[in-house]
Design a protein around this motif. Structure first.
Motif, short mmCIF file in Angstrom:
data_model
loop_
_atom_site.label_atom_id
_atom_site.label_comp_id
_atom_site.label_asym_id
_atom_site.label_seq_id
_atom_site.Cartn_x
_atom_site.Cartn_y
_atom_site.Cartn_z
N PHE A 59 0.86 -1.18 0.00
CA PHE A 59 0.00 0.00 0.00
C PHE A 59 0.90 1.24 0.00
N LEU A 60 0.87 1.99 -1.09
CA LEU A 60 1.69 3.18 -1.23
C LEU A 60 0.84 4.43 -1.09
N ILE A 61 1.22 5.30 -0.18
CA ILE A 61 0.56 6.60 -0.05
C ILE A 61 1.39 7.60 -0.83
N LYS A 62 0.80 8.20 -1.85
CA LYS A 62 1.49 9.15 -2.71
C LYS A 62 0.98 10.55 -2.40
N VAL A 63 1.80 11.34 -1.72
CA VAL A 63 1.42 12.70 -1.37
C VAL A 63 2.06 13.65 -2.37
N LEU A 64 1.24 14.48 -3.03
CA LEU A 64 1.72 15.43 -4.03
C LEU A 64 1.68 16.83 -3.44
N THR A 65 2.82 17.50 -3.42
CA THR A 65 2.89 18.82 -2.81
C THR A 65 3.76 19.75 -3.65
N PHE A 66 3.63 21.05 -3.34
CA PHE A 66 4.41 22.04 -4.09
C PHE A 66 4.98 23.08 -3.12
N LEU A 95 5.11 5.61 2.65
CA LEU A 95 4.79 7.01 2.39
C LEU A 95 5.77 7.57 1.37
N HIS A 96 5.25 8.03 0.24
CA HIS A 96 6.07 8.65 -0.80
C HIS A 96 5.60 10.09 -0.97
N VAL A 97 6.50 11.03 -0.74
CA VAL A 97 6.16 12.45 -0.86
C VAL A 97 6.85 13.02 -2.10
N LYS A 128 12.26 15.60 8.62
CA LYS A 128 12.11 15.35 10.06
C LYS A 128 10.82 14.58 10.38
N PHE A 129 9.92 14.52 9.42
CA PHE A 129 8.62 13.88 9.69
C PHE A 129 8.81 12.37 9.90
N GLU A 130 8.30 11.86 11.00
CA GLU A 130 8.45 10.44 11.33
C GLU A 130 7.28 9.63 10.77
N TRP A 131 7.63 8.55 10.06
CA TRP A 131 6.61 7.63 9.53
C TRP A 131 6.89 6.23 10.07
N ARG A 132 6.00 5.74 10.92
CA ARG A 132 6.26 4.51 11.67
C ARG A 132 5.78 3.24 10.96
N PHE A 133 5.09 3.38 9.83
CA PHE A 133 4.37 2.23 9.28
C PHE A 133 5.04 1.59 8.07
N GLU A 135 8.29 2.39 4.82
CA GLU A 135 9.34 3.23 4.22
C GLU A 135 8.82 4.64 3.94
N LYS A 136 9.68 5.63 4.17
CA LYS A 136 9.37 7.00 3.77
C LYS A 136 10.32 7.37 2.64
N LEU A 137 9.75 7.83 1.52
CA LEU A 137 10.55 8.22 0.36
C LEU A 137 10.20 9.65 -0.01
N VAL A 138 11.22 10.45 -0.27
CA VAL A 138 11.01 11.84 -0.67
C VAL A 138 11.59 12.03 -2.06
N HIS A 139 10.75 12.53 -2.97
CA HIS A 139 11.18 12.80 -4.35
C HIS A 139 11.06 14.30 -4.57
N TYR A 140 12.22 14.96 -4.63
CA TYR A 140 12.25 16.41 -4.86
C TYR A 140 12.65 16.64 -6.30
#
Length: 616
Positions: A59-66, A95-97, A128-133, A135-140
């Motif tokens: 289950f991948l959570i894809k958060v889209l931000t600007f 969590l993928h941001v 710094k955001f903690e994700w306990r559930f 992998e946390k991935l950040v794509h800038y």
């Protein structure tokens, strides 16, 4: 000594034999384990196991931000506060941001320094955001992709067991959201008895509008919490892997050919004309329309939802509009809301929010009697033959049905991919082979024209028994306007025939009901062996009974090379055009295009969505 010389080597062989036996047992156990694992994996892809446990999935959570730090922090905090049950322990929720880069050529008043500072604030917060559930991935990103690029490039499924839940940063989710989506995956994806490939995912937002112009009001039974609706919901959308892959390939193909996602009759056309490639939804909406797919939606009392958009200022809103609904929580819903009904029990709705009833396949005379009352309109049924039908002409016919508001049609023909695709899209069909199985002896020895004649005859008889008139059309005829036809068949005749065009109208009257008795039916069946077409048989038999037949005015487009002449004929009230099946299909298509009667695109889907308020 001889005996001792014989037994000594035998004793030396025993350890070797024992060693070889042990090795064989170990190899056998390994092979057995691999086979069992393979079978288990195969079964896991098909269904839930006996104790109702879900097979492993990602289950991948894809958060889209600007550039909205406040929105992003609110979104991530709501995601981390959700109830993930025991799922978090299995490291399957990641969590993928995706952080879009600002445009250096942006015309806004902010300096590059301000935009750099804003981007660094967002990056520092996400780091710094903690994700306990999981992998946390950040794509800038290194460049500005925009909303369309953010959505379309966020995910390519790595397997059929990977799901993406896509949220834009101004979204806030209910603590109950994951429990519902897990239940959707369990019931509507992995349960093979309850699976439909037409379903592409689930939206958590409150259903708010109907995109088809002049469509029905969005009204669902208050007792209904879950239904299916074609429209994608961008405020918290779960995507299934296979349909998303299909869409991305479709998008690439159409984009590379410089095609545009225009769909006449839809509000989304205005969106695309105003925002162009800044948005992605018109592309997906067009794709879903061409495929006939559906999305799972929720509807809860008091405008509550499992996800809420705060509609912060951005691409979609010039200024912040505020939350569209209220979040659902444990105190506002009963505990059994996760107990989902079978898919077949749910209501399905198209872009006009008109109900669609998929899976209506008639296989017997009794089933026909059950389904006809739901098909008829004004006590009339339109029967269309699919024998030797060309797929593109049937699709074009459906677009004309939609244009003139004809909803009382039913198809009859042999089993085929087209046949069952029509049923999947909500069009009732009659499987001619199964339908005739118990009605006609040795049906397998009959030709298609014979089966067509017999099938049509039985359907007309059942319609008359129920008090319905029947309009019978071949696949080489096109009803372009039903009003003149309705005016003509309200006269004193009981039978109307367009012999060349393959059109027959049998009025529901005491005369036709008496005439279309078992005697006439048996005559049609016995004459079917002559391989005469159905319309010719009926005309011959009715005239033999001494009854009058009225000719239906039709226009052949294959024999008339003058488009103006054909248009004049149509303008004079000839509501049906037809062509000979011997004429090349590309020639017919060209003729229909010249007459502006070709209503489908290259995907064989209607170029427009037409909603009829009279059909509400």
């Amino acid at each position: 000594m001889a005996t001792m010389a014989f037994t000594q080597p035998k004793k030396n062989l025993l350890p070797l034999l024992l060693f070889l036996f042990c090795i064989s047992v170990i190899i056998l156990l390994i092979l057995l384990s691999e086979t069992t694992h393979s079978v288990s994996q195969r079964d896991a892809t098909l269904q839930l196991n006996h104790n109702n446990a879900l097979p492993p999935f990602t289950f991948l959570i894809k958060v889209l931000t600007f550039n909205r730090l406040h929105s992003l922090s609110r979104c991530l905090l709501s995601l981390s506060a959700a109830d993930y049950g025991l799922a978090g322990n299995s490291q399957r929720i990641h969590l993928h941001v995706y952080i879009d880069h600002f445009s250096l050529s942006s015309p806004d008043s902010k300096s590059v320094g301000d935009r750099l500072s804003n981007a660094k604030e967002i990056l520092d917060f996400v780091d710094k955001f903690e994700w306990r559930f999981g992998e946390k991935l950040v794509h800038y990103r290194t460049g500005n992709a925009g909303l369309q690029g953010q959505w379309l490039e966020a995910w390519w499924p790595s397997s059929d067991h990977e799901f993406a839940f896509v949220v834009e940063d101004d979204l806030e989710v209910s603590p109950l959201y994951y429990g519902f989506l897990e239940s959707v995956i369990r019931n509507y994806y992995y349960d093979r008895s309850n699976y439909d490939p037409s379903v592409y995912g689930a939206s958590l937002q409150r259903p708010r509008f109907v995109p088809g112009k002049h469509g029905n009001k969005l009204h669902v039974d208050p007792k209904t919490n879950v239904f299916l609706y074609q429209l994608v919901g961008t405020w918290g959308q779960l995507l299934f892997p296979k349909p998303w892959k299909e869409f991305r390939l479709w998008y690439d193909e159409h984009k590379s050919k410089d095609k545009k996602p225009f769909l006449d009759g839809m509000v989304t056309n205005g969106w695309y004309k105003r925002l162009g490639e800044r948005i992605w939804t018109p592309w997906f909406i067009k794709f879903i329309h061409s495929r006939g797919y559906f999305n799972i939606y929720t509807k809860f009392p008091n405008e509550r939802a499992l996800s809420v958009s705060h509609r912060d200022a951005g691409v979609n809103y010039g200024k912040t509009a505020g939350p569209d609904s209220q979040l659902l929580n444990k105190s506002t819903i009963s505990s059994d809301f996760l107990k989902l009904q079978p898919l077949s029990n749910l209501k399905w709705y198209d872009y006009c929010f008109s109900e669609v009833v998929p899976g209506r396949v008639v296989k017997s005379l009794n089933e026909l009697g059950t389904i006809l009352p739901s098909v008829q309109r004004e006590k009339t049924v339109v029967l269309v033959s699919l024998f030797d039908a060309d797929k593109m002409f049937i699709r074009n016919l459906l677009c004309h049905f939609e244009k003139i508001g004809t909803r009382n049609h039913v198809f009859i023909g042999p089993s085929s991919e087209l046949f069952y695709d029509l049923s999947r899209r909500g069009h009732p069909v009659i499987d001619a082979d199964m339908f005739l199985d118990k009605l006609v002896k040795s049906k397998s020895s009959y030709s298609n024209s014979a089966k067509e004649a017999m099938g049509n005859a039985y359907v007309v008889k059942k319609c008359l028994e129920l008090g319905y008139s029947t309009w019978v059309f071949s696949s080489n005829a096109l009803l372009v306007d039903k009003s003149p036809l309705l005016d003509r068949v309200r006269s004193e005749y009981d039978f109307y025939i367009g012999e060349s065009s393959g059109v027959l109208i049998v009025q529901s009257s005491p005369v036709s009901q008496k005439l279309w008795s078992n005697e006439l039916l048996n005559s049609i069946i016995s004459s079917a062996t002559k391989n005469l077409d159905f319309i010719h048989l009926v005309k011959e038999l009715v005239e033999r009974k001494g009854k009058m037949i009225k000719t239906v005015e039709t226009m052949s487009i294959a024999e008339n090379n003058n488009a103006n002449s054909v248009n004049q004929s149509l303008g004079d009230g000839k509501p049906v055009v037809y062509w000979s099946p011997e004429v090349d299909s590309n020639v017919i298509r060209t003729k229909l295009e010249e007459l502006k009667l070709w209503l489908i695109d290259d995907d064989l889907s209607c170029k427009a969505v037409i909603c009829h308020s009279s059909l509400r």
